[in-house]
Design a protein around this motif. Structure first.
Motif, PDB file in Angstrom:
ATOM      1  N   ASP A  74       0.870  -1.168   0.000  1.00  0.00           N
ATOM      2  CA  ASP A  74       0.000   0.000   0.000  1.00  0.00           C
ATOM      3  C   ASP A  74       0.909   1.221   0.000  1.00  0.00           C
ATOM      4  N   PRO A  75       0.892   2.029  -1.068  1.00  0.00           N
ATOM      5  CA  PRO A  75       1.812   3.162  -1.162  1.00  0.00           C
ATOM      6  C   PRO A  75       1.337   4.429  -0.454  1.00  0.00           C
ATOM      7  N   VAL A  76       0.192   4.369   0.183  1.00  0.00           N
ATOM      8  CA  VAL A  76      -0.358   5.550   0.849  1.00  0.00           C
ATOM      9  C   VAL A  76       0.208   5.632   2.270  1.00  0.00           C
ATOM     10  N   LEU A  77       0.663   6.813   2.646  1.00  0.00           N
ATOM     11  CA  LEU A  77       1.191   7.077   3.988  1.00  0.00           C
ATOM     12  C   LEU A  77       2.447   6.264   4.311  1.00  0.00           C
ATOM     13  N   LEU A  78       3.358   6.144   3.352  1.00  0.00           N
ATOM     14  CA  LEU A  78       4.629   5.478   3.610  1.00  0.00           C
ATOM     15  C   LEU A  78       5.415   6.293   4.638  1.00  0.00           C
ATOM     16  N   ALA A  79       6.084   5.613   5.561  1.00  0.00           N
ATOM     17  CA  ALA A  79       6.860   6.294   6.604  1.00  0.00           C
ATOM     18  C   ALA A  79       8.095   5.463   6.940  1.00  0.00           C
TER      19      ALA A  79
END
Length: 166
Positions: free
Chosen positions: A42-47
Protein backbone atom coordinates in the motif's frame (compact mmCIF):
# COMPACT_ATOMS: atom_id res chain seq x y z
CA UNK A 1 -2.52 -33.61 3.56
CA UNK A 2 -1.23 -30.01 3.47
CA UNK A 3 2.44 -29.33 4.03
CA UNK A 4 3.35 -28.05 7.54
CA UNK A 5 3.94 -24.29 7.75
CA UNK A 6 6.36 -22.42 10.02
CA UNK A 7 5.61 -18.92 11.27
CA UNK A 8 8.72 -16.74 11.52
CA UNK A 9 8.62 -13.27 13.10
CA UNK A 10 10.61 -10.72 11.09
CA UNK A 11 10.13 -7.39 12.87
CA UNK A 12 12.95 -4.92 12.29
CA UNK A 13 13.58 -4.77 16.05
CA UNK A 14 14.58 -8.47 16.06
CA UNK A 15 17.70 -7.75 14.03
CA UNK A 16 20.90 -5.97 15.02
CA UNK A 17 20.50 -3.76 11.95
CA UNK A 18 17.47 -3.28 9.70
CA UNK A 19 19.67 -4.13 6.74
CA UNK A 20 19.80 -7.75 8.00
CA UNK A 21 16.02 -7.96 7.69
CA UNK A 22 16.25 -6.50 4.17
CA UNK A 23 18.94 -9.01 3.15
CA UNK A 24 16.83 -11.89 4.46
CA UNK A 25 13.76 -10.64 2.58
CA UNK A 26 15.78 -10.18 -0.62
CA UNK A 27 17.10 -13.73 -0.24
CA UNK A 28 13.58 -15.02 0.30
CA UNK A 29 12.31 -13.27 -2.84
CA UNK A 30 15.12 -14.86 -4.87
CA UNK A 31 14.55 -18.37 -3.49
CA UNK A 32 10.75 -18.31 -3.57
CA UNK A 33 10.46 -16.58 -6.97
CA UNK A 34 9.01 -19.64 -8.79
CA UNK A 35 6.24 -19.87 -6.18
CA UNK A 36 5.47 -16.16 -5.84
CA UNK A 37 2.50 -14.72 -7.68
CA UNK A 38 2.88 -11.12 -6.58
CA UNK A 39 4.54 -8.71 -4.19
CA UNK A 40 2.38 -5.69 -3.42
CA UNK A 41 2.29 -2.85 -0.94
CA UNK A 42 0.00 0.00 0.00
CA UNK A 43 1.81 3.16 -1.16
CA UNK A 44 -0.36 5.55 0.85
CA UNK A 45 1.19 7.08 3.99
CA UNK A 46 4.63 5.48 3.61
CA UNK A 47 6.86 6.29 6.60
CA UNK A 48 10.48 5.42 7.38
CA UNK A 49 10.86 3.20 10.45
CA UNK A 50 13.33 4.41 13.12
CA UNK A 51 15.33 1.18 12.76
CA UNK A 52 16.32 1.97 9.16
CA UNK A 53 19.86 3.34 9.06
CA UNK A 54 22.13 2.83 6.04
CA UNK A 55 19.54 3.20 3.29
CA UNK A 56 17.51 5.94 4.97
CA UNK A 57 18.22 8.75 2.46
CA UNK A 58 17.71 6.54 -0.60
CA UNK A 59 14.44 5.12 0.72
CA UNK A 60 13.22 8.62 1.60
CA UNK A 61 13.80 9.55 -2.07
CA UNK A 62 11.71 6.52 -3.15
CA UNK A 63 8.93 7.56 -0.80
CA UNK A 64 9.12 11.15 -2.09
CA UNK A 65 8.81 9.95 -5.69
CA UNK A 66 5.75 7.84 -4.83
CA UNK A 67 4.21 10.72 -2.87
CA UNK A 68 4.59 12.97 -5.94
CA UNK A 69 2.62 10.57 -8.18
CA UNK A 70 -1.10 11.19 -8.71
CA UNK A 71 -3.02 9.70 -5.79
CA UNK A 72 -4.34 6.20 -6.46
CA UNK A 73 -8.08 5.65 -6.46
CA UNK A 74 -9.26 3.93 -3.32
CA UNK A 75 -12.38 1.87 -2.99
CA UNK A 76 -14.30 1.38 0.20
CA UNK A 77 -12.75 -1.26 2.48
CA UNK A 78 -9.83 -2.04 0.15
CA UNK A 79 -6.23 -0.98 0.17
CA UNK A 80 -4.47 0.56 -2.76
CA UNK A 81 -1.87 -1.83 -4.13
CA UNK A 82 1.36 -1.09 -5.90
CA UNK A 83 2.86 -4.21 -7.47
CA UNK A 84 6.57 -4.95 -7.93
CA UNK A 85 8.15 -7.03 -10.70
CA UNK A 86 10.34 -9.44 -8.75
CA UNK A 87 12.27 -10.39 -11.89
CA UNK A 88 13.70 -6.85 -11.84
CA UNK A 89 16.58 -6.52 -9.37
CA UNK A 90 15.88 -2.82 -8.67
CA UNK A 91 12.18 -3.52 -8.08
CA UNK A 92 13.09 -6.27 -5.56
CA UNK A 93 15.42 -3.85 -3.75
CA UNK A 94 12.73 -1.15 -3.68
CA UNK A 95 10.09 -3.59 -2.41
CA UNK A 96 12.27 -4.93 0.42
CA UNK A 97 12.90 -1.42 1.78
CA UNK A 98 9.42 -0.03 1.19
CA UNK A 99 7.68 -3.11 2.66
CA UNK A 100 8.76 -2.03 6.12
CA UNK A 101 7.58 1.55 5.43
CA UNK A 102 4.11 0.60 4.22
CA UNK A 103 0.82 0.28 6.09
CA UNK A 104 0.60 -3.18 4.47
CA UNK A 105 2.96 -5.15 2.22
CA UNK A 106 2.35 -8.74 1.15
CA UNK A 107 4.10 -11.45 -0.84
CA UNK A 108 1.48 -13.85 -2.23
CA UNK A 109 1.67 -17.26 -3.83
CA UNK A 110 0.42 -17.71 -7.37
CA UNK A 111 -3.35 -17.28 -7.32
CA UNK A 112 -3.11 -15.44 -3.99
CA UNK A 113 -4.10 -18.54 -2.08
CA UNK A 114 -1.18 -18.32 0.38
CA UNK A 115 0.55 -15.42 2.09
CA UNK A 116 4.31 -16.00 2.41
CA UNK A 117 5.32 -12.65 3.89
CA UNK A 118 3.45 -9.70 5.33
CA UNK A 119 4.75 -6.45 6.79
CA UNK A 120 2.84 -3.75 8.60
CA UNK A 121 5.34 -0.93 9.06
CA UNK A 122 8.28 -2.31 11.08
CA UNK A 123 6.40 -5.49 12.07
CA UNK A 124 6.58 -8.49 9.74
CA UNK A 125 6.00 -12.24 9.55
CA UNK A 126 6.90 -15.09 7.18
CA UNK A 127 4.65 -18.16 6.77
CA UNK A 128 6.73 -20.82 5.04
CA UNK A 129 5.89 -24.35 3.96
CA UNK A 130 8.61 -26.73 5.17
CA UNK A 131 10.06 -27.34 1.69
CA UNK A 132 10.39 -23.61 1.03
CA UNK A 133 11.80 -22.99 4.52
CA UNK A 134 14.57 -25.53 3.93
CA UNK A 135 15.54 -23.89 0.61
CA UNK A 136 15.40 -20.46 2.22
CA UNK A 137 17.60 -21.42 5.18
CA UNK A 138 20.13 -23.02 2.80
CA UNK A 139 20.26 -19.81 0.74
CA UNK A 140 20.69 -17.63 3.85
CA UNK A 141 23.59 -19.80 5.00
CA UNK A 142 25.17 -19.84 1.52
CA UNK A 143 25.14 -16.03 1.46
CA UNK A 144 26.89 -15.89 4.83
CA UNK A 145 23.96 -14.47 6.81
CA UNK A 146 23.00 -15.84 10.21
CA UNK A 147 19.60 -17.45 10.61
CA UNK A 148 17.90 -15.92 13.67
CA UNK A 149 17.95 -18.34 16.60
CA UNK A 150 14.19 -18.19 17.16
CA UNK A 151 13.70 -19.13 13.49
CA UNK A 152 15.78 -22.28 13.98
CA UNK A 153 13.66 -23.34 16.95
CA UNK A 154 10.30 -22.52 15.32
CA UNK A 155 8.03 -25.53 14.99
CA UNK A 156 6.04 -26.20 11.83
CA UNK A 157 2.32 -26.79 12.19
CA UNK A 158 -0.09 -28.42 9.78
CA UNK A 159 -2.65 -25.82 8.70
CA UNK A 160 -6.25 -26.44 9.64
CA UNK A 161 -8.58 -27.32 6.77
CA UNK A 162 -10.42 -24.26 5.49
CA UNK A 163 -13.73 -25.38 6.99
CA UNK A 164 -12.20 -25.54 10.51
CA UNK A 165 -10.60 -22.07 10.40
CA UNK A 166 -13.83 -20.26 11.25
Amino acid sequence: MPEPVTTLPAELSLFGRAEEAFALLETFLEVARPRIGSAVLDPVLLALPDEMTDDRAVVQELIGAIDNEPPPKRRLLTTTERGYDLDDEQARWDFTRLAYCSPLATVWSAGRSTTYFEAVRASATYWLPESLKAQYFDAITAKGWAIPADWLSAVAKTPKPWWRRF
